[in-house]
Scaffold this active site. Structure first.
Site, PDB file in Angstrom:
ATOM      1  N   THR A   1       4.144  -0.173   3.783  1.00  0.00           N
ATOM      2  CA  THR A   1       2.805   0.059   4.334  1.00  0.00           C
ATOM      3  C   THR A   1       2.389   1.538   4.334  1.00  0.00           C
ATOM      4  O   THR A   1       1.241   1.858   4.594  1.00  0.00           O
ATOM      5  CB  THR A   1       2.736  -0.469   5.795  1.00  0.00           C
ATOM      6  OG1 THR A   1       3.784   0.170   6.533  1.00  0.00           O
ATOM      7  CG2 THR A   1       2.917  -1.974   5.851  1.00  0.00           C
ATOM      8  N   GLY A   2       3.340   2.427   4.035  1.00  0.00           N
ATOM      9  CA  GLY A   2       3.045   3.868   4.041  1.00  0.00           C
ATOM     10  C   GLY A   2       2.422   4.343   2.743  1.00  0.00           C
ATOM     11  O   GLY A   2       2.240   3.567   1.795  1.00  0.00           O
TER      12      GLY A   2
ATOM     13  N   VAL B   1       3.559   6.374   0.353  1.00  0.00           N
ATOM     14  CA  VAL B   1       4.423   6.293  -0.832  1.00  0.00           C
ATOM     15  C   VAL B   1       4.702   4.832  -1.195  1.00  0.00           C
ATOM     16  O   VAL B   1       4.670   4.443  -2.370  1.00  0.00           O
ATOM     17  CB  VAL B   1       5.741   7.081  -0.612  1.00  0.00           C
ATOM     18  CG1 VAL B   1       6.709   6.859  -1.772  1.00  0.00           C
ATOM     19  CG2 VAL B   1       5.454   8.581  -0.439  1.00  0.00           C
TER      20      VAL B   1
ATOM     21  N   ARG C   1      20.401  13.225  -0.765  1.00  0.00           N
ATOM     22  CA  ARG C   1      20.118  14.005  -1.973  1.00  0.00           C
ATOM     23  C   ARG C   1      21.218  14.979  -2.374  1.00  0.00           C
ATOM     24  O   ARG C   1      21.469  15.166  -3.553  1.00  0.00           O
ATOM     25  CB  ARG C   1      18.818  14.793  -1.796  1.00  0.00           C
ATOM     26  CG  ARG C   1      17.581  13.947  -1.961  1.00  0.00           C
ATOM     27  CD  ARG C   1      16.336  14.815  -1.852  1.00  0.00           C
ATOM     28  NE  ARG C   1      15.153  13.983  -1.678  1.00  0.00           N
ATOM     29  CZ  ARG C   1      14.087  14.344  -0.945  1.00  0.00           C
ATOM     30  NH1 ARG C   1      14.078  15.523  -0.337  1.00  0.00           N
ATOM     31  NH2 ARG C   1      13.063  13.544  -0.850  1.00  0.00           N
TER      32      ARG C   1
ATOM     33  N   CYS D   1       9.234  16.058  -3.371  1.00  0.00           N
ATOM     34  CA  CYS D   1       8.044  16.126  -4.219  1.00  0.00           C
ATOM     35  C   CYS D   1       7.872  17.480  -4.915  1.00  0.00           C
ATOM     36  O   CYS D   1       7.661  17.543  -6.133  1.00  0.00           O
ATOM     37  CB  CYS D   1       6.800  15.800  -3.405  1.00  0.00           C
ATOM     38  SG  CYS D   1       6.746  16.608  -1.791  1.00  0.00           S
TER      39      CYS D   1
ATOM     40  N   ARG E   1       1.181  24.410   3.562  1.00  0.00           N
ATOM     41  CA  ARG E   1       0.369  23.191   3.615  1.00  0.00           C
ATOM     42  C   ARG E   1      -1.092  23.593   3.464  1.00  0.00           C
ATOM     43  O   ARG E   1      -1.549  24.533   4.125  1.00  0.00           O
ATOM     44  CB  ARG E   1       0.583  22.493   4.955  1.00  0.00           C
ATOM     45  CG  ARG E   1      -0.076  21.118   5.006  1.00  0.00           C
ATOM     46  CD  ARG E   1       0.643  20.089   4.172  1.00  0.00           C
ATOM     47  NE  ARG E   1       1.927  19.727   4.740  1.00  0.00           N
ATOM     48  CZ  ARG E   1       2.804  18.942   4.120  1.00  0.00           C
ATOM     49  NH1 ARG E   1       2.547  18.436   2.919  1.00  0.00           N
ATOM     50  NH2 ARG E   1       3.967  18.676   4.685  1.00  0.00           N
TER      51      ARG E   1
ATOM     52  N   HIS F   1       0.062  18.413  -5.225  1.00  0.00           N
ATOM     53  CA  HIS F   1       0.696  19.691  -4.877  1.00  0.00           C
ATOM     54  C   HIS F   1       0.483  20.697  -6.009  1.00  0.00           C
ATOM     55  O   HIS F   1       0.515  20.328  -7.193  1.00  0.00           O
ATOM     56  CB  HIS F   1       2.205  19.502  -4.714  1.00  0.00           C
ATOM     57  CG  HIS F   1       2.618  18.819  -3.445  1.00  0.00           C
ATOM     58  ND1 HIS F   1       1.731  18.361  -2.515  1.00  0.00           N
ATOM     59  CD2 HIS F   1       3.855  18.550  -2.953  1.00  0.00           C
ATOM     60  CE1 HIS F   1       2.409  17.812  -1.501  1.00  0.00           C
ATOM     61  NE2 HIS F   1       3.697  17.913  -1.745  1.00  0.00           N
TER      62      HIS F   1
END
Lengths: 337, 337
Positions: free
Chosen positions: B13-14, B16, B100, B129, B235, B242
Site C-alpha cells: 500500500t506504500g 514503493v 545491505r 535510492c 531534501r 532525485h
C-alpha cells in the site's frame, strides 16, 4: 530625511531595489535626499520610504546631478548609466555584473576586502549573490589554512531572477496544485516542484556564467589567482535564500572543530551546527536575515585535508542589498564618498 | 495471472509497493499468483492489479508459504519478515537497509553487478535510492578510468520518505500559499519552499546515514574498498525524482567528450546534455522513467583529472521499484529462483 547623503536607487521598483530601501531605513543610513529611479514604465509610481511617499522617475543621465551615492540594483541599465552617474560626481555601487571584473573597479564584500574600496574611481561593484555568500564563509578559512580547491554546488532561490521570478514560482505552484499546466516565462522550464541546473548563459567549456562568476569573482575578491573552484549552480523552488554545498581542500589540515571556532569568530557569520537537535541552516529560516549561516561542518572522509560545509543566506539581503548598503557605510566610514 | 511465479509484495500500500505493482505489470513479469501484504492497518483493503482486484492481507510469517519471490518495499518490517520468507523457500528482494551491508547478502544494481546474484542465499538487497542512481552512472566511468574520489551533493525528492511525505509537501505548499503556517510531521522542518540538509539520522562524524550509505553501498556494489566518496544529502521540495551533483577524480584523465560517449553506450542511461538548447536532466521530466539521466558533463576547471556531471532519476522507479523488479528478472534469467 535631513543631514546625510544625497542618494539615488536605480531599479527601485525591483526586488533588490525594494530591499535596498528597506535596509537603508533599518540601518539608519544617513540620507539627505532619496531619488527613486526606474525604467520609463514605472515613471510616476509612488513608493513608501518610512513615513514618506516618494515618486519614481525614469532613470536618465541627468537624474544623477547632485547625487552622491547611486545604488544600481542590477541589470542592463548599469552599462549605460553607471558611467553617467560617475561623470556627475556620484559614487556608483553597482549590483550588475557589468564592471565586476574590470581591473580598476573594486569588487567588495565589506567583511572580506574593505581595503579595496580605497582605490575606487567612482564605481564599486557588488559581487554576484552566490559569490558574496561563499566568500564570507571562505575568507576566514582561507586565512587560516589556505584554500587550494573548492567544489561547490549551489541551490539558488528564484529571487535571484527578480520579482517576476518570485511570482512565477508562486503562480506555477498554484497551477500545479490545481492540476493545470504551468507555463514557464522567466525560467527556461517549470520551476515549481522542479530543479533547473541552468542559471545564466552557458560558455564553450560547459559551465554557465553563474558558475564561472563564482570562480572569477572569488579570485578577484581574495586577490588569489591560484585558488581553484568548480561549481554547479542549480535553480530551486525556494523563494529567497540561496544555499551552497561546499567542499574545500586546504594547504594545511583544518579540522572541523577548528573551522567551527574560526567561523564563529568571523564577521557576518552565524554558525548553526547542532545536528543532534536538527539545527542547520535552511533557506526558509534565513530569509530577512543579514548574516551568512554555516552548518554541517564535517571533516571530509574522502580526503585528509578537506572539509565539507553548508552555507545559506538571504540572496536579496546579504547576497545583494545588504552588501551594497554595507559598501556605502564602509565608504562613508573611510571618507571615500 | 497464469504461468509464472508466485509473488508477494510486502508494503503493497506504500509508495514503493504501489510502484512495484505498476512495474510488474508494465514489464509483464510472469506471475502465477500475487499476494499483497501490509501492516494490520491495511488488512482488507482492495487494490487494482491490471484487471483484477486483490485484497491486502496482514504480513505474517505464514504469509510466505508457497511464495517464490517476496518483494519487501522497505522499512522496519524487513528485519523480522525477510528471514521468515527465506525460511519458507522464497527469494526476498529487500528494499530496506537492514541486510545491505551483510557480507553474504548481494547488493545489486542489475546494470552494474548482476553477477553478484549468483551467490545469493535467499536475500538480495536493493541499494538505497541515491546509491542506485549514482552507481549506474559511475560504473562505466569507473571501468574506463578508475574513479578515485567523488564529491556528491544530492537533492532528494520527498517520495524517498514515502507516501505521507508526498502528502506533506502538497499539504504544506497549499498552507503556505493560503498564508497559513505549515506544520511538519514527516520531516523535521517545513519542506514546502525550503531545503533540509538532513536525511536519516546523524553519526558521530557529522555525516548522516544517508550520506554514509552512498559511500559504503557504492564500495560494496563496485567491489572497490579504495574508492573515496564524500556526500551531502539534501531534501528538496520535489515530488519524486532525485538529483545529484557529482564531481569525480579519476586515475587517468577522462575528458568530458570521452565520458559522454561512454555514458551514451552504457546500459540504463540517457545522456541529456545539450545546454545550448536548454537540455539537461530535471526531476520534473524524469518522473515515471526507468532510466538514469545524465547531463552537464564538463571537464573540471579546478583539477586536471576531474569531471563534473549531473544525474537525475525517478527515486520510486529506478531508485527503488524498477531496480527490484530488474533484480527479479535477472534472477529468473539466471535460473536463480
Amino acid at each position: 530625511m535631513s543631514g546625510g547623503f544625497r542618494v539615488a536607487i536605480v531599479g527601485a521598483t525591483g526586488a533588490v531595489g525594494q530591499e535596498i530601501m528597506k535596509i537603508l531605513l533599518e540601518r539608519k543610513f544617513p540620507i539627505a535626499d532619496l531619488k527613486l529611479l526606474a525604467s520609463a514604465r514605472s515613471e510616476g509610481k509612488k513608493l513608501k520610504f518610512g513615513d514618506e511617499e516618494l515618486t519614481v522617475s525614469e532613470a536618465k543621465p541627468s537624474s544623477f546631478s547632485g547625487v552622491e551615492i547611486a545604488f544600481f540594483a542590477g541589470g542592463a541599465v548599469s552599462k549605460e548609466l553607471v558611467p553617467e552617474a560617475v561623470a556627475r560626481g556620484a559614487v556608483a555601487i553597482d549590483n550588475s555584473s557589468t564592471f565586476r571584473l574590470e581591473p580598476e573597479v573594486p569588487l567588495v564584500v565589506p567583511e572580506v576586502n574593505p581595503e579595496d574600496l580605497e582605490k575606487h574611481r567612482g564605481i564599486i561593484s557588488n559581487p554576484n549573490c552566490s559569490t558574496i555568500i561563499f566568500v564570507v564563509a571562505l575568507k576566514p578559512l582561507h586565512d587560516a589554512a589556505r584554500v587550494k580547491r573548492a567544489v561547490v554546488t549551489t541551490m539558488q532561490a528564484v529571487s535571484g531572477a527578480g520579482k517576476e521570478a518570485i511570482d512565477e514560482l508562486l503562480v506555477q505552484t498554484r497551477q500545479v496544485l490545481a492540476g493545470e499546466s504551468a507555463v514557464p516565462r522567466v525560467f527556461p522550464h517549470q520551476i515549481a516542484f522542479n530543479l533547473i541546473p541552468h542559471i545564466d548563459v552557458f560558455f564553450e567549456n560547459g559551465y554557465s556564467r553563474e558558475e564561472m562568476k563564482l570562480l572569477l569573482e572569488t579570485r578577484k575578491i581574495l586577490h588569489d589567482e591560484e585558488i581553484r573552484i568548480t561549481a554547479t549552480t542549480v535553480r530551486v523552488p525556494v523563494l529567497r535564500s540561496h544555499s551552497e554545498s561546499v567542499n574545500i581542500e586546504t594547504e594545511r589540515k583544518l579540522t572541523s572543530e577548528e573551522a567551527r571556532v574560526i567561523l564563529k569568530e568571523a564577521p557576518g557569520i552565524v554558525v548553526q551546527d547542532d545536528v543532534d537537535n536538527c539545527q542547520y541552516p535552511m533557506p526558509l529560516f534565513t530569509s530577512d536575515r543579514d548574516e551568512v549561516y554555516v552548518g554541517r561542518i564535517r571533516d571530509d572522509i574522502s580526503h585528509e585535508k578537506a572539509l565539507n560545509f553548508w552555507i545559506v543566506a538571504d540572496q536579496l539581503r546579504k547576497g545583494a542589498a545588504t552588501n551594497a548598503v554595507q559598501i556605502a557605510e564602509a565608504l562613508s566610514k573611510r571618507n571615500l564618498l
